[in-house]
Write a protein that holds these residues in place. Structure first.
Motif, mmCIF file in Angstrom:
data_model
loop_
_atom_site.group_PDB
_atom_site.id
_atom_site.type_symbol
_atom_site.label_atom_id
_atom_site.label_comp_id
_atom_site.label_asym_id
_atom_site.label_seq_id
_atom_site.Cartn_x
_atom_site.Cartn_y
_atom_site.Cartn_z
ATOM 1 N N PRO A 75 -7.678 -6.555 5.224
ATOM 2 C CA PRO A 75 -7.059 -7.638 4.468
ATOM 3 C C PRO A 75 -8.006 -8.306 3.476
ATOM 4 O O PRO A 75 -7.593 -9.163 2.724
ATOM 5 N N SER A 76 -9.285 -7.926 3.510
ATOM 6 C CA SER A 76 -10.239 -8.663 2.676
ATOM 7 C C SER A 76 -10.427 -8.005 1.313
ATOM 8 O O SER A 76 -9.616 -8.182 0.422
ATOM 9 N N PRO A 79 -7.934 -4.217 -0.695
ATOM 10 C CA PRO A 79 -6.845 -4.151 -1.686
ATOM 11 C C PRO A 79 -7.366 -4.341 -3.114
ATOM 12 O O PRO A 79 -6.902 -3.678 -4.044
ATOM 13 N N ILE A 80 -8.369 -5.195 -3.267
ATOM 14 C CA ILE A 80 -8.954 -5.420 -4.594
ATOM 15 C C ILE A 80 -9.650 -4.148 -5.067
ATOM 16 O O ILE A 80 -9.480 -3.695 -6.193
ATOM 17 N N LYS A 83 -7.169 -1.459 -5.957
ATOM 18 C CA LYS A 83 -6.529 -1.744 -7.239
ATOM 19 C C LYS A 83 -7.462 -1.323 -8.383
ATOM 20 O O LYS A 83 -7.022 -0.729 -9.366
ATOM 21 N N LYS A 117 0.113 8.645 4.486
ATOM 22 C CA LYS A 117 1.107 7.636 4.094
ATOM 23 C C LYS A 117 0.494 6.646 3.100
ATOM 24 O O LYS A 117 1.131 6.241 2.125
ATOM 25 N N ASP A 121 1.813 5.942 -0.609
ATOM 26 C CA ASP A 121 2.247 4.607 -1.033
ATOM 27 C C ASP A 121 1.422 4.092 -2.216
ATOM 28 O O ASP A 121 1.880 3.262 -2.988
ATOM 29 N N LEU A 122 0.202 4.601 -2.324
ATOM 30 C CA LEU A 122 -0.627 4.236 -3.473
ATOM 31 C C LEU A 122 -0.183 5.038 -4.706
ATOM 32 O O LEU A 122 -0.437 4.651 -5.834
ATOM 33 N N ASN B 53 -5.613 -11.586 -1.863
ATOM 34 C CA ASN B 53 -6.253 -10.270 -1.940
ATOM 35 C C ASN B 53 -5.209 -9.167 -1.911
ATOM 36 O O ASN B 53 -5.314 -8.199 -2.640
ATOM 37 N N CYS B 54 -4.246 -9.314 -1.029
ATOM 38 C CA CYS B 54 -3.222 -8.277 -0.914
ATOM 39 C C CYS B 54 -2.030 -8.564 -1.834
ATOM 40 O O CYS B 54 -1.598 -7.704 -2.581
ATOM 41 N N GLN B 56 -1.666 -10.510 -4.354
ATOM 42 C CA GLN B 56 -2.026 -10.748 -5.763
ATOM 43 C C GLN B 56 -1.734 -12.191 -6.184
ATOM 44 O O GLN B 56 -0.924 -12.881 -5.605
ATOM 45 N N PHE B 62 1.225 -4.841 -4.399
ATOM 46 C CA PHE B 62 0.394 -3.743 -4.913
ATOM 47 C C PHE B 62 1.025 -2.398 -4.577
ATOM 48 O O PHE B 62 1.109 -2.027 -3.411
ATOM 49 N N GLU B 63 1.481 -1.720 -5.615
ATOM 50 C CA GLU B 63 2.146 -0.422 -5.468
ATOM 51 C C GLU B 63 3.168 -0.491 -4.328
ATOM 52 O O GLU B 63 3.838 -1.507 -4.179
ATOM 53 N N LYS B 64 3.250 0.622 -3.506
ATOM 54 C CA LYS B 64 4.184 0.555 -2.376
ATOM 55 C C LYS B 64 3.446 0.185 -1.095
ATOM 56 O O LYS B 64 3.969 0.323 0.006
ATOM 57 N N LEU B 65 2.210 -0.269 -1.261
ATOM 58 C CA LEU B 65 1.415 -0.642 -0.088
ATOM 59 C C LEU B 65 1.729 -2.070 0.351
ATOM 60 O O LEU B 65 1.815 -2.361 1.533
ATOM 61 N N ASP B 102 6.537 -0.063 4.326
ATOM 62 C CA ASP B 102 6.279 -0.050 5.767
ATOM 63 C C ASP B 102 4.815 0.143 6.137
ATOM 64 O O ASP B 102 4.495 0.795 7.120
ATOM 65 N N GLN B 103 3.922 -0.439 5.368
ATOM 66 C CA GLN B 103 2.536 -0.559 5.828
ATOM 67 C C GLN B 103 2.475 -1.810 6.705
ATOM 68 O O GLN B 103 3.113 -2.801 6.401
ATOM 69 N N PRO B 104 1.712 -1.739 7.806
ATOM 70 C CA PRO B 104 1.635 -2.933 8.649
ATOM 71 C C PRO B 104 0.873 -4.070 7.973
ATOM 72 O O PRO B 104 0.013 -3.831 7.124
ATOM 73 N N ILE B 106 -1.458 -7.439 8.985
ATOM 74 C CA ILE B 106 -2.078 -8.079 10.132
ATOM 75 C C ILE B 106 -1.833 -9.586 10.067
ATOM 76 O O ILE B 106 -1.681 -10.153 8.989
ATOM 77 N N ARG B 110 -5.622 -17.777 13.180
ATOM 78 C CA ARG B 110 -6.448 -18.984 13.024
ATOM 79 C C ARG B 110 -5.733 -20.063 12.226
ATOM 80 O O ARG B 110 -6.188 -21.189 12.169
#
Lengths: 212, 153
Positions: A75-76, A79-80, A83, A117, A121-122, B53-54, B56, B62-65, B102-104, B106, B110
């Motif tokens: 998650p950090s 993705p950047i 991209k 996958k 997806d990318l 980050n994910c 945007q 971001f794409e199909k992710l 369908d990407q998981p 998380i 916190r």
């Protein structure tokens, strides 16, 4: 004095990057053996890609590639990075001289189907962009010793891993020719400018080989 | 003439009462509006550090992710689930703007109920969305429900 050194530095940088015959330096450790300088090379590796095909150094024996380290559930910075890498990929899509190699640092989760996958997806082709997995220790050791990228597990980090966000440009002789910050657009722009320089060099070397 | 004075007074009193009631109502609405604005501002800061980050900066994904956050209808229809997705993540396919993702994702355990309320108020009022604010109570209720679902009754 510091300013003078900084100015000199800028002068050198401009001097290196300017001109049509720009070449990329060979980076990494070097040893002097007699009158020869021996440069660090990417060690032997063998990993499986998203199509269950083995990817080794030989896969890139006649082409350059850009390597990075990531994991699909990251998650950090991933993705950047992805991209930015996608931007590089799109700039050279279909060019047989350059490939992409993304290593997962979470092989427990990132199995071949998960990587498959992810690549789908990318929206990228398996031919040119390999997403590979292998034994954790092997991947981490290669990251650190060959590509000079930190990778480690840390349960307190988001997603459970800490890793460097570098893109490493490797030539057909396994030499590192550029290291870029995959999270910085400006640095990635430099990579996009550097790849053609390397391709031109490789083309010239190829020509001289055939004419010999 | 003298008889008219009480009537006049009564009218004045009624007008005054009406005005102050309207004033109160007005300030109440202002407070709600102000609180929502505060949540949007706090939510934006949290979004940038926790989600951007994910998803945007403009929520386009971001794409199909990674799905975009611009599907107002999805956000409205799943309003009760959103807090749980942020806290506990998501591992099932979803359809956003007609596209399957369908990407998981998380979760982030916190984040407090207040922070989730702020993030959700921001998301549902940015990227072309315009919905009611999320209160801490609403988020807490949703979180309690999904925790029950996770641990069983």
């Amino acid at each position: 004095m510091k300013q003078v050194i900084a100015l000199l530095g800028i002068g050198l940088l401009v001097g290196c990057s300017g001109g049509k015959d720009r070449t990329l330096p060979i980076l990494g450790r070097q040893e002097i053996q007699g009158s020869d300088t021996v440069y660090q090379q990417i060690a032997d590796f063998r990993f499986m890609n998203q199509d269950s095909v083995w990817v080794t150094n030989q896969t890139f024996s006649n082409k350059a590639y850009v390597a990075d380290f990531f994991f699909t559930s990251c998650p950090s910075i991933c993705p950047i990075m992805k991209k930015q890498m996608l931007r590089v990929y799109k700039a050279f899509e279909g060019n047989p001289g350059i490939s992409f190699l993304s290593h997962t640092i979470d092989p427990r989760h990132d199995s071949v189907p998960v990587l498959k996958k992810y690549a789908a997806d990318l929206g990228v082709s398996s031919e040119q962009w390999h997403f590979v997995t292998g034994p954790r220790e092997t991947v981490y050791a290669l990251a650190e010793n060959s590509y000079m990228v930190a990778a480690l597990e840390d349960e307190n980090a988001p997603g459970g891993f800490i890793h460097g966000g570098h893109f490493i440009l490797v030539d057909e002789n396994r030499h590192i020719r550029g290291i870029y910050d995959g999270t910085e657009e400006a640095s990635v722009n430099q990579l996009i400018r550097d790849i053609p320089v390397l391709l031109k060099e490789s083309e010239a070397a190829g020509n001289s080989k055939t004419s010999e | 003439m003298m008889r008219r004075i009480p009537a006049l007074l009564a009218t004045l009193v009624i007008i005054a009462a009406g005005l102050s009631a309207a004033g109160l109502l007005g300030s109440c609405q202002n407070e709600q509006e102000l609180l929502k604005k505060k949540y949007i501002a706090e939510g934006m800061v949290l979004y940038r550090s926790q989600c951007q980050n994910c998803h945007q900066i403009d929520g386009t994904g971001f794409e199909k992710l990674i799905p975009p956050l611009t599907d107002t209808l999805y956000l409205r229809q799943n309003r009760d689930r959103l807090a749980c997705i942020i806290r506990y993540g998501m591992d099932e396919p979803i359809v956003i703007h007609g596209q399957l993702y369908d990407q998981p994702m998380i979760g982030n355990q916190r984040l407090t109920a207040m922070e989730i309320a702020e993030i959700l108020t921001y998301i549902t009022n940015a990227f072309g969305n315009k919905q009611e604010m999320f209160t801490i109570e609403e988020v807490q209720r949703a979180l309690d429900r999904c925790r029950q679902e996770q641990t069983g009754p």
